[in-house]
Scaffold this motif. Sequence first.
Motif, mmCIF file in Angstrom:
data_model
loop_
_atom_site.group_PDB
_atom_site.id
_atom_site.type_symbol
_atom_site.label_atom_id
_atom_site.label_comp_id
_atom_site.label_asym_id
_atom_site.label_seq_id
_atom_site.Cartn_x
_atom_site.Cartn_y
_atom_site.Cartn_z
ATOM 1 N N GLU A 1 0.853 -1.183 0.000
ATOM 2 C CA GLU A 1 0.000 0.000 0.000
ATOM 3 C C GLU A 1 0.892 1.237 0.000
ATOM 4 O OE1 GLU A 1 -3.636 1.827 2.765
ATOM 5 O OE2 GLU A 1 -2.850 -0.190 3.120
ATOM 6 N N GLY A 2 0.605 2.220 -0.873
ATOM 7 C CA GLY A 2 1.402 3.437 -0.945
ATOM 8 C C GLY A 2 1.255 4.111 -2.296
ATOM 9 N N THR A 3 2.047 5.148 -2.529
ATOM 10 C CA THR A 3 2.031 5.830 -3.824
ATOM 11 C C THR A 3 2.865 5.033 -4.826
ATOM 12 O OG1 THR A 3 3.994 7.139 -3.302
ATOM 13 C CG2 THR A 3 1.840 8.059 -2.674
ATOM 14 N N HIS A 4 2.794 5.433 -6.086
ATOM 15 C CA HIS A 4 3.562 4.760 -7.140
ATOM 16 C C HIS A 4 5.055 4.814 -6.815
ATOM 17 C CE1 HIS A 4 5.016 3.647 -11.132
ATOM 18 N NE2 HIS A 4 5.737 4.784 -11.143
ATOM 19 N N GLU A 5 5.525 6.000 -6.414
ATOM 20 C CA GLU A 5 6.949 6.165 -6.119
ATOM 21 C C GLU A 5 7.381 5.291 -4.933
ATOM 22 O OE1 GLU A 5 4.778 8.616 -6.543
ATOM 23 O OE2 GLU A 5 5.453 9.349 -8.517
ATOM 24 N N ASP A 6 6.541 5.268 -3.888
ATOM 25 C CA ASP A 6 6.870 4.462 -2.703
ATOM 26 C C ASP A 6 6.992 2.981 -3.054
ATOM 27 O OD1 ASP A 6 6.818 6.734 -1.168
ATOM 28 O OD2 ASP A 6 4.737 6.441 -0.505
ATOM 29 N N LEU A 7 6.047 2.487 -3.867
ATOM 30 C CA LEU A 7 6.028 1.065 -4.193
ATOM 31 C C LEU A 7 7.151 0.692 -5.148
ATOM 32 C CD1 LEU A 7 2.169 0.454 -4.536
ATOM 33 C CD2 LEU A 7 3.648 0.005 -2.577
ATOM 34 N N MET A 8 7.511 1.599 -6.041
ATOM 35 C CA MET A 8 8.630 1.319 -6.945
ATOM 36 C C MET A 8 9.941 1.271 -6.156
ATOM 37 S SD MET A 8 7.543 0.766 -9.994
ATOM 38 C CE MET A 8 9.091 0.867 -10.907
ATOM 39 N N GLU A 9 10.042 2.161 -5.197
ATOM 40 C CA GLU A 9 11.254 2.187 -4.370
ATOM 41 C C GLU A 9 11.346 0.943 -3.494
ATOM 42 O OE1 GLU A 9 13.251 5.025 -0.915
ATOM 43 O OE2 GLU A 9 11.665 5.811 -2.213
ATOM 44 N N LYS A 10 10.178 0.436 -3.079
ATOM 45 C CA LYS A 10 10.144 -0.751 -2.224
ATOM 46 C C LYS A 10 10.609 -1.992 -2.972
ATOM 47 C CE LYS A 10 6.980 -3.319 0.786
ATOM 48 N NZ LYS A 10 5.587 -3.423 1.302
ATOM 49 N N GLY A 11 10.334 -2.034 -4.279
ATOM 50 C CA GLY A 11 10.791 -3.156 -5.099
ATOM 51 C C GLY A 11 10.061 -4.457 -4.844
ATOM 52 N N GLY A 12 8.771 -4.377 -4.534
ATOM 53 C CA GLY A 12 7.984 -5.580 -4.250
ATOM 54 C C GLY A 12 7.151 -6.042 -5.441
ATOM 55 N N ILE A 13 5.951 -6.541 -5.139
ATOM 56 C CA ILE A 13 5.069 -7.095 -6.177
ATOM 57 C C ILE A 13 4.720 -6.040 -7.211
ATOM 58 C CG2 ILE A 13 2.781 -8.101 -6.597
ATOM 59 C CD1 ILE A 13 2.913 -9.302 -3.797
ATOM 60 N N TYR A 14 4.347 -4.833 -6.752
ATOM 61 C CA TYR A 14 3.953 -3.776 -7.687
ATOM 62 C C TYR A 14 5.100 -3.426 -8.626
ATOM 63 C CZ TYR A 14 2.502 0.773 -9.476
ATOM 64 O OH TYR A 14 2.192 1.830 -10.313
ATOM 65 N N ALA A 15 6.293 -3.258 -8.069
ATOM 66 C CA ALA A 15 7.450 -2.892 -8.890
ATOM 67 C C ALA A 15 7.727 -3.963 -9.942
ATOM 68 C CB ALA A 15 8.674 -2.685 -8.001
ATOM 69 N N ASP A 16 7.613 -5.216 -9.558
ATOM 70 C CA ASP A 16 7.845 -6.310 -10.512
ATOM 71 C C ASP A 16 6.807 -6.292 -11.634
ATOM 72 O OD1 ASP A 16 9.993 -7.127 -9.022
ATOM 73 O OD2 ASP A 16 8.886 -8.702 -7.946
ATOM 74 N N LEU A 17 5.535 -6.084 -11.265
ATOM 75 C CA LEU A 17 4.476 -6.037 -12.279
ATOM 76 C C LEU A 17 4.676 -4.852 -13.221
ATOM 77 C CD1 LEU A 17 1.282 -6.870 -10.136
ATOM 78 C CD2 LEU A 17 2.285 -8.279 -11.940
ATOM 79 N N TYR A 18 5.039 -3.712 -12.663
ATOM 80 C CA TYR A 18 5.210 -2.506 -13.481
ATOM 81 C C TYR A 18 6.370 -2.679 -14.463
ATOM 82 C CZ TYR A 18 5.378 2.426 -14.715
ATOM 83 O OH TYR A 18 5.346 3.614 -15.411
ATOM 84 N N LYS A 19 7.492 -3.234 -13.980
ATOM 85 C CA LYS A 19 8.655 -3.453 -14.859
ATOM 86 C C LYS A 19 8.325 -4.465 -15.946
ATOM 87 C CE LYS A 19 12.038 -2.407 -11.227
ATOM 88 N NZ LYS A 19 13.044 -2.978 -10.291
ATOM 89 N N LEU A 20 7.565 -5.513 -15.568
ATOM 90 C CA LEU A 20 7.191 -6.535 -16.537
ATOM 91 C C LEU A 20 6.337 -5.930 -17.647
ATOM 92 C CD1 LEU A 20 7.085 -9.523 -17.402
ATOM 93 C CD2 LEU A 20 5.072 -9.784 -15.929
ATOM 94 N N GLN A 21 5.345 -5.096 -17.274
ATOM 95 C CA GLN A 21 4.494 -4.470 -18.285
ATOM 96 C C GLN A 21 5.288 -3.493 -19.147
ATOM 97 O OE1 GLN A 21 0.900 -2.759 -16.706
ATOM 98 N NE2 GLN A 21 0.213 -4.674 -15.754
ATOM 99 N N SER A 22 6.212 -2.782 -18.542
ATOM 100 C CA SER A 22 7.036 -1.833 -19.304
ATOM 101 C C SER A 22 7.895 -2.566 -20.318
ATOM 102 C CB SER A 22 7.931 -1.023 -18.352
ATOM 103 O OG SER A 22 7.149 -0.256 -17.473
ATOM 104 N N ASN A 23 8.489 -3.691 -19.920
ATOM 105 C CA ASN A 23 9.322 -4.474 -20.844
ATOM 106 C C ASN A 23 8.497 -5.035 -22.005
ATOM 107 O OD1 ASN A 23 11.599 -4.024 -19.285
ATOM 108 N ND2 ASN A 23 11.344 -5.906 -18.078
ATOM 109 N N VAL A 24 7.291 -5.530 -21.677
ATOM 110 C CA VAL A 24 6.413 -6.067 -22.729
ATOM 111 C C VAL A 24 6.030 -4.970 -23.700
ATOM 112 C CG1 VAL A 24 4.130 -7.050 -23.182
ATOM 113 C CG2 VAL A 24 5.518 -7.939 -21.306
#
Length: 651
Positions: A619-642
């Motif tokens: 739970e948090g903002t986009h920046e917080d979750l990307m910095e955390k490097g958890g599930i959200y960050a993995d999903l976001y990077k995966l979609q960006s790569n695709v």
Amino acid sequence: MTDRIFYGSAIFIVGYSFITQGKPGKKRHLMKTKFPDENGLADLGSVKSLPSKSLIKLIWTMVRPYKKWHLIIFFAMLVETAMSIATPWPLKIIIDNVIGHHKLPGWLGWMDAVFPGEKRVQFAAIAAVSLIVMAAIGSLASYIDNYFTESVAQYVSNDLRRRIYHHLQRLSLEYYDTHQTGKLLSTITSDVSTIQDFASSTLMNISVDSFTIVGMLCLMFYLNVNFTLVAIGVTPFLLLFVARFKKLMKKATREVRIDQSNMLAVLQEGLESIRSVNAFGRQELEESRLKKVSLETVGAALKARRVKSVLSPVITITVAVCTALVLWQGTSLVLKGVMTIGSLTVFLWYMNKFFSPVQDLAKMTSTIAQATVALERIQAILDTEIIVAEKPDAVDPGKLNGNIVFEHVSFAYNPESPVLKDINLQICCGQRIGICGPTGCGKSTVVSLIARFYDATGGRILIDGRDITDFTLDGLRSQIGFVLQDTVLFYGSVLENIAYGRPDASEEEIIEAAKLANAHEFICKMPAGYNTLVGERGLTLSGGQRQRIGIARAVVRNSPILVLDEPTASLDVEAEKIVMEALEHLMEGRTVITIAHRLSTICDCDKLIVLHEGCVAEEGTHEDLMEKGGIYADLYKLQSNVKHSLHKIIL
């Protein structure tokens, strides 16, 4: 005389014993038939027999508003029956008292002096005219009977359809997760039609036949007690013989209705999915599915017909034997001068007519079975509990602010497989919340619980500090606007589809909402503008156009809470841009909950909630979750790569 009374009584006793006991020394239960033990109501056609008290209560509820009409029908039936019973008496008078020169009975003896000798022909004319008068009175009574019976049947079926539909509209969505629409349609149409036919014709015939049997028995006893006892002795045998087939016929009828419902479900599903069927070239598959269920329907119908066909020859032969016996013995009595030809003629007429309603009642076994099964299927729907129920003291919430709190909320469609587990959330008024996570993690379920499409199985949900179960369903849902992934439009004008969000909206408000949704321009270019009819489900419009009409519908609703469930998932880039601009107008000043697989659409939200296996994982903002490097960050990077890979392929 004593031996004839004994003879009639013996037939009754033997017939009754045969049906109820069967062979000596062997106890038998009357058509003890086992039915499939069905759990739940997923298949309306396979419901178990409901208690008779429940069915009687339903029938009484249906007919009670029309008590006055039933009195008219009752008296019309009495008159119709009386005229039918009196019909052969003019014939008896002509045969015995005009042609045969017998004296009239005591209560008509005075007419012998009025019509002596050659004037008997005038008496015959009066008898003939009376036949016409009785036919006219009987026909008028029959007309009144039929008219009011059909009226009651039509209104009862109308009430029943509306009652079923009203109940279905208020059931939880969980009910529709486990029931086929085609089978529900079968109940609303075919089963209600069966009840209507039964009420308009069969029920009337049963009533008239019952009155006729009673009336004829009285006159048959008057004409010849002994012969009447023969008829009475045979009648229970026939009726009890029919009773042996009652449950078997009911079971066969139930199987027919199951197969008919299955066939309607296949047809409905195939026609609703006609675009997909054509796209994948699966016409032959759909035709084979229909062929299978259609042949099953044919087989069940033929099986029911075989059961029904057994009754007619047995009854016909029994009636013929009984009539032949009376004819034989009656001729002997006439030759001995004990009985007149007219009396024998009238008695044979009565016997034929007496067994005719008995035979009709026997043949109605199939119709009665169909009506009973139809009532059971209807009652099965009406007895289904409204899973999302209002409290007796529920109140209209009025205008809500939009502060939403989840306190230890859990939910499960099946107790063994929980969808949400101990969810704790706080959404402030005016906040924009994004909910994301892997497929099947419970995103849509969260917003469904807010609108009480389902009730939480644990914990509670508060809006503005009050439990949502304290609110009326209509009041709560009026405070929530929805823009779904696939906006469903109804057959009607564009104006009517936008106003579906708030039927009392003025035309000016609808046009203003369309402008905010970036829909006004394309609507004005349509042949009749806002009065243009859209096809079923809005398939004559593009996906982007449907979404913008859906947004206009939500704007008109003007609800403080807005739910966006993948509103741009199926749109191309250009359409998505236009729709997102419209959504920006819509989201101003509202509490917004957005469900998204495409994470780029929720990056700007005030708070993101990541669900995983039914729990709040992050739970948090986009920046917080990307910095955390958890599930959200993995999903976001995966979609960006695709997305990057697809862009390279296109280039």
